[in-house]
Write an enzyme that holds these catalytic residues in place. Structure first.
Site, short mmCIF file in Angstrom:
data_model
loop_
_atom_site.label_atom_id
_atom_site.label_comp_id
_atom_site.label_asym_id
_atom_site.label_seq_id
_atom_site.Cartn_x
_atom_site.Cartn_y
_atom_site.Cartn_z
CD GLU A 1 -13.68 35.49 -53.98
OE1 GLU A 1 -13.94 34.42 -53.07
OE2 GLU A 1 -14.41 36.06 -54.55
CG HIS B 1 -16.96 32.92 -52.67
ND1 HIS B 1 -16.49 32.70 -51.37
CD2 HIS B 1 -17.85 33.79 -52.58
CE1 HIS B 1 -17.18 33.30 -50.64
NE2 HIS B 1 -18.10 33.93 -51.34
CG ASP B 2 -21.50 34.28 -53.66
OD1 ASP B 2 -21.44 33.48 -53.00
OD2 ASP B 2 -21.63 35.46 -53.00
CD GLU C 1 -14.20 29.74 -51.42
OE1 GLU C 1 -13.47 30.56 -52.04
OE2 GLU C 1 -15.28 30.06 -50.56
CG ASP D 1 -24.55 45.01 -53.66
OD1 ASP D 1 -25.31 44.36 -54.41
OD2 ASP D 1 -24.14 44.76 -52.95
#
Length: 357
Positions: free
Chosen positions: A292, A263-264, A322, A225
């Site tokens: 997802e 999905h972001d 989505e 990350d």
């Protein structure tokens, strides 16, 4: 002709009833919000058996001595929650007080349960999270993120400047992650068994990859990350934290795990992330494990309505989206993943197992 007019009148009446229902169904959410904030499920559970309103009220007062709970209000809220099967009402045959117990739904509101949705309910029904839903019209007319319209900042900047929001938001994400990981580990054992190394891309502070490595100790786990995110990550046995940017490069591993990441992002950004994933895994035996929501416009399953709510939740809060299986297939193919398997889970999400060849 008369029968046709009667059917039309009945259909219009049903249509009216549905408009009233959807106009006011936020009452369900607000009653649920009240139940979570008052810890009603925990109060009932602590007694070990169904209890009366006066007993519930006494426990609320005991937790906050300065309060004077209004039993008449509580009665009306519980009446709706019983109708929605959040709680159960037991009416003694001797005409005594109604006793309230837990149902399979309210067990998900127990805060001390290993698997709980209480933090998520608290977060999503907080006024800070509800306000963006009131900005859809402005967003449609003028564009922009509903969350930013409501608060002047996007959700990530808002969280960085508001410790209280950041705290309950992170609690919500942690609770839902546990629920989803439990479903994944119950279904996908064969998918992890063959791996020697696995990177959780966008893995936050490493909770998910640590659960996978704990269940499959032979896997070398990497939590990947942004540097400022992993700077606060705890030490997990078998997990290495690496800071970086998934839009730039990704560590080389047998497989990549991404849960609620794509999905972001918009389609173009998803393709870029997946292209970098493709570079990081072996061409012949590598894979990307995507977790997802998969929308099914004709779906009648237990979670299908909730998936469409989630799509609007993404619009409200992150400007994400989505996708249907067809939309996922298009993105995967554009990024160079010619094959995929769709694996349903006993959860809101599915696994999309993507292969580069």
């Amino acid at each position: 002709m008369e029968a046709k007019e009667t059917n039309e009148a009945e259909a219009l009446l049903q249509g009216q009833a549905e408009i009233w229902k959807y106009m006011l169904c936020f009452a369900d959410s607000m009653a649920l919000k009240c139940a979570v904030e008052l810890h009603l499920a925990d109060i009932i559970n602590s007694h070990g058996s169904p209890i009366s309103l006066s007993q519930i009220s006494s426990s609320i007062a005991a937790s906050n001595p300065s309060s004077s709970p209004q039993i008449s209000y509580l009665n009306r809220i519980m009446r709706l929650l019983v109708r929605r099967n959040i709680f159960a009402a037991h009416h003694p045959s001797d005409g005594g007080d109604t006793l309230y117990g837990l149902t399979h739904s309210s067990k998900w509101l127990l805060r001390d349960s290993p698997l709980t949705l209480a933090p998520m309910a608290f977060s999503e029904l907080h006024q800070w999270m509800v306000s963006p839903w009131l900005c859809f019209t402005e967003a449609v007319k003028e564009g922009g993120s509903p969350f930013k319209i409501a608060h002047g900042l996007d959700i990530w900047d808002f969280a960085s400047k508001n410790p209280q929001f950041n705290h309950f938001f992170n609690d919500a994400m942690a609770s839902t992650s546990k629920v989803v990981m439990n479903a994944i580990l119950s279904v996908y054992q064969d998918g992890f068994n063959s791996l020697d190394s696995l990177a959780d891309v966008g893995g936050g502070i490493g909770g998910s990859i640590s659960e996978i490595v704990k269940a499959f100790p032979h896997i070398k786990g990497i939590n990947y990350d942004l540097p400022h995110v992993i700077s606060t990550a705890p030490v997990y046995e078998g997990v290495t934290h690496i800071g970086g940017d998934m839009f730039e490069d990704i560590p080389k591993v047998d497989a990549i795990f991404m849960k609620w990441i794509l999905h972001d992002w918009n389609d173009k950004e998803c393709v870029k992330i997946l292209e970098n994933c493709k570079k990081a895994i072996p061409e012949k035996r590598g894979k990307v494990i995507i977790v997802e929501v998969v929308l099914n416009e004709e779906g009648k399953g237990a979670f299908d309505d909730t998936k469409f709510y989630f799509d609007l939740l993404m619009l409200a809060h992150t400007n994400g989206k989505e996708r249907t299986e067809k939309e996922w297939k298009t993105i995967l193919e554009e990024a160079g993943f010619s094959r995929y398997n769709l694996i349903p889970l006993p959860a809101l999400v599915s696994i999309i197992e993507a292969y580069p060849s």
